[in-house]
Design a protein around this motif. Structure first.
Motif, mmCIF file in Angstrom:
data_model
loop_
_atom_site.group_PDB
_atom_site.id
_atom_site.type_symbol
_atom_site.label_atom_id
_atom_site.label_comp_id
_atom_site.label_asym_id
_atom_site.label_seq_id
_atom_site.Cartn_x
_atom_site.Cartn_y
_atom_site.Cartn_z
ATOM 1 N N UNK A 1 92.080 82.671 45.681
ATOM 2 C CA UNK A 1 92.296 81.260 45.352
ATOM 3 C C UNK A 1 93.789 80.938 45.245
ATOM 4 N N UNK A 2 94.109 79.683 45.453
ATOM 5 C CA UNK A 2 95.487 79.172 45.337
ATOM 6 C C UNK A 2 96.464 80.004 46.159
ATOM 7 N N UNK A 3 95.997 80.480 47.319
ATOM 8 C CA UNK A 3 96.817 81.383 48.128
ATOM 9 C C UNK A 3 97.662 80.604 49.128
ATOM 10 N N UNK B 1 99.445 88.071 57.840
ATOM 11 C CA UNK B 1 98.359 88.912 57.332
ATOM 12 C C UNK B 1 98.432 89.086 55.821
ATOM 13 N N UNK B 2 99.331 88.372 55.169
ATOM 14 C CA UNK B 2 99.476 88.503 53.720
ATOM 15 C C UNK B 2 99.356 87.125 53.065
ATOM 16 N N UNK B 3 98.876 87.142 51.835
ATOM 17 C CA UNK B 3 98.711 85.930 51.048
ATOM 18 C C UNK B 3 99.453 86.092 49.734
ATOM 19 N N UNK B 4 100.051 85.003 49.251
ATOM 20 C CA UNK B 4 100.708 85.025 47.939
ATOM 21 C C UNK B 4 99.964 84.073 47.016
ATOM 22 N N UNK B 5 99.436 84.619 45.944
ATOM 23 C CA UNK B 5 98.629 83.847 44.994
ATOM 24 C C UNK B 5 99.099 84.149 43.585
ATOM 25 N N UNK B 6 99.472 83.092 42.855
ATOM 26 C CA UNK B 6 99.922 83.250 41.468
ATOM 27 C C UNK B 6 101.011 84.325 41.348
ATOM 28 N N UNK C 1 98.785 89.672 48.427
ATOM 29 C CA UNK C 1 97.553 90.335 48.845
ATOM 30 C C UNK C 1 97.648 90.603 50.344
ATOM 31 N N UNK C 2 97.204 91.782 50.753
ATOM 32 C CA UNK C 2 97.244 92.153 52.164
ATOM 33 C C UNK C 2 95.838 92.075 52.742
ATOM 34 N N UNK C 3 95.707 91.448 53.914
ATOM 35 C CA UNK C 3 94.409 91.186 54.529
ATOM 36 C C UNK C 3 94.421 91.655 55.986
ATOM 37 N N UNK D 1 82.099 79.309 49.809
ATOM 38 C CA UNK D 1 81.958 79.553 48.382
ATOM 39 C C UNK D 1 83.137 80.349 47.855
ATOM 40 N N UNK D 2 82.837 81.470 47.181
ATOM 41 C CA UNK D 2 83.890 82.329 46.644
ATOM 42 C C UNK D 2 84.295 83.425 47.628
ATOM 43 N N UNK D 3 83.865 83.282 48.872
ATOM 44 C CA UNK D 3 84.201 84.275 49.887
ATOM 45 C C UNK D 3 84.799 83.632 51.114
#
Length: 414
Positions: free
Chosen positions: A190-192, A293-298, A302-304, A130-132
């Motif tokens: 999203x869109x990451x 460990x990082x995501x780029x979205x728009x 973001x660090x995860x 879903x959204x998670x």
């Protein structure tokens, strides 16, 4: 709630069903060696769902793995048990429904039939729900898991560049002196784009990664500032860093004896650290920060994945450290991206230098060069052990890093 693992005579037979399957999985930590496998306990999460906790012991490797199983049909049937199919449960609807029902936290409403497991290089198992996104922790340990605790703290001080935790599940098991985490559900970005895949694509095109790296450096600095607000700081000493590098080399050498040829170079770096007048304060850090460990979205990073190095004990992954350790991890990841992206020789050197300069500029790091080098070396020694156990084809990347970091090229504190 906190679920409880208990011993069951049938679990020994269930282990035999999965024994040959486990070493084929990315999250199995003892590839290429003979390991002793034993059942710690099992958890009946539902009538058709059992989580098997398996101890894997081989030399310096001694971990408890979580193996969710579903009795019934599924996308990956492992074998049969008392005439019933046994499936990998991590992304199975039956497991996901049972997990959400047992977990604590605000959670989400999701159609588990649409769940999708993320493929690729992961030490855990991630499922989009879903959204998670649910991270099923494979190596479990008693105590507070930083992948739950740290994002909670960052969200509480208003730092926006981390996916917020939505739900989590804890368990107790024989031999554990306190509950440990089995998994965490966080907000899906999203869109990451995966940071490592993004960097590899830049390298493959021969396109400068300096711009995104500069942005990432700034976000990393913001994370460290938020962590100081959340956890505070502690005093540090250069001798602690020196001893840590020496200890890491001893550990790595016991696992990969061929690293002995780097002994003199490691000793030289350690000596340079000991000659420093002081070290910055220690603080809570990410602990295993790299481009994966990082995501780029728009256009935003973001660090995860705040779990830390998966091979390290939990107490080591949660204690204060130097913030530049995270910077060193990102610098090492840039080397990996160049190699995996297909760059070699002078082209690789130019691309990595450009990206590294961008990262350091974004972070505002114009000093501590000796510490960064020492912590890069520390990280590269860890990589050598990790690659030897899990991705032998990538071991030359770590070895090339060791050759660069222990070379006799001039080194000076800036």
């Amino acid at each position: 709630m906190t679920v409880t693992a208990r011993t069951d005579p049938d679990d020994a037979r269930l282990l035999e069903v999965v024994r040959d399957w486990m070493p084929s999985k990315r999250w199995y930590p003892a590839k290429g060696v003979t390991a002793d496998l034993s059942v710690v306990g099992g958890i009946d999460l539902a009538d058709d769902v059992r989580i098997l906790l398996v101890r894997v012991h081989a030399g310096s490797i001694d971990v408890v793995l979580q193996v969710p199983l579903v009795f019934g049909t599924g996308s990956e049937v492992i074998g049969t048990f008392d005439g019933r199919p046994v499936c990998d449960g991590a992304a199975h609807p039956s497991f996901l429904r049972a997990w959400l029902a047992a977990a604590d936290g605000p959670g989400i409403v999701a159609d588990v039939a649409t769940a999708r497991m993320i493929s690729g290089e992961q030490s855990n198992t991630s499922v989009i729900l879903g959204t998670g996104i649910l991270k099923v922790l494979r190596a479990v340990a008693p105590g507070e898991n930083p992948d739950v605790d740290v994002p909670r703290h960052l969200v509480s001080v208003g730092w926006p560049n981390v996916p917020a935790p939505l739900a989590w599940l804890q368990a107790t098991w024989p031999g554990a002196d306190q509950p440990g985490y089995l998994g965490v559900l966080a907000t899906f970005v999203d869109a990451a784009e995966d940071g490592f895949e993004l960097a590899c694509s830049y390298a493959g095109r021969g396109e400068s990664f300096a711009g995104p790296a500069t942005d990432l450096g700034a976000v990393t600095l913001g994370m460290h500032e938020a962590l100081v607000s959340s956890y505070g700081v502690a005093p540090s000493a250069v001798d602690e860093v020196a001893r840590a590098v020496e200890g890491r080399f001893s550990w790595a050498l016991s696992a990969v004896p061929s690293l002995a040829r780097f002994a003199d170079g490691v000793a030289a770096v350690v000596a340079e650290v000991r000659a420093l007048p002081s070290a910055p304060p220690r603080q809570r850090v990410h602990g295993d920060l790299h481009l994966g460990q990082v995501l780029r979205s728009h256009g935003t990073w973001f660090i995860t994945d705040f779990e830390g190095e998966p091979l390290a004990p939990l107490d080591q992954r949660t204690r204060p450290d130097l913030a530049v350790r995270d910077v060193a991890g990102l610098l090492r990841s840039i080397d990996y991206a160049a190699a995996v992206g297909g760059l070699t020789g002078d082209d690789a050197a130019a691309w990595t230098s450009d990206a590294r300069d961008g990262l350091l500029a974004g972070y505002g790091l114009d000093h501590h060069a000796t510490l960064v080098r020492a912590l890069e070396l520390d990280k590269t020694l860890y990589e050598a052990v990790y690659e030897s156990r899990n991705r032998p084809a990538w071991l030359p990347i770590a070895v090339a890093g060791l050759e660069r970091l222990t070379s006799d090229q001039p080194r000076a504190e800036r």
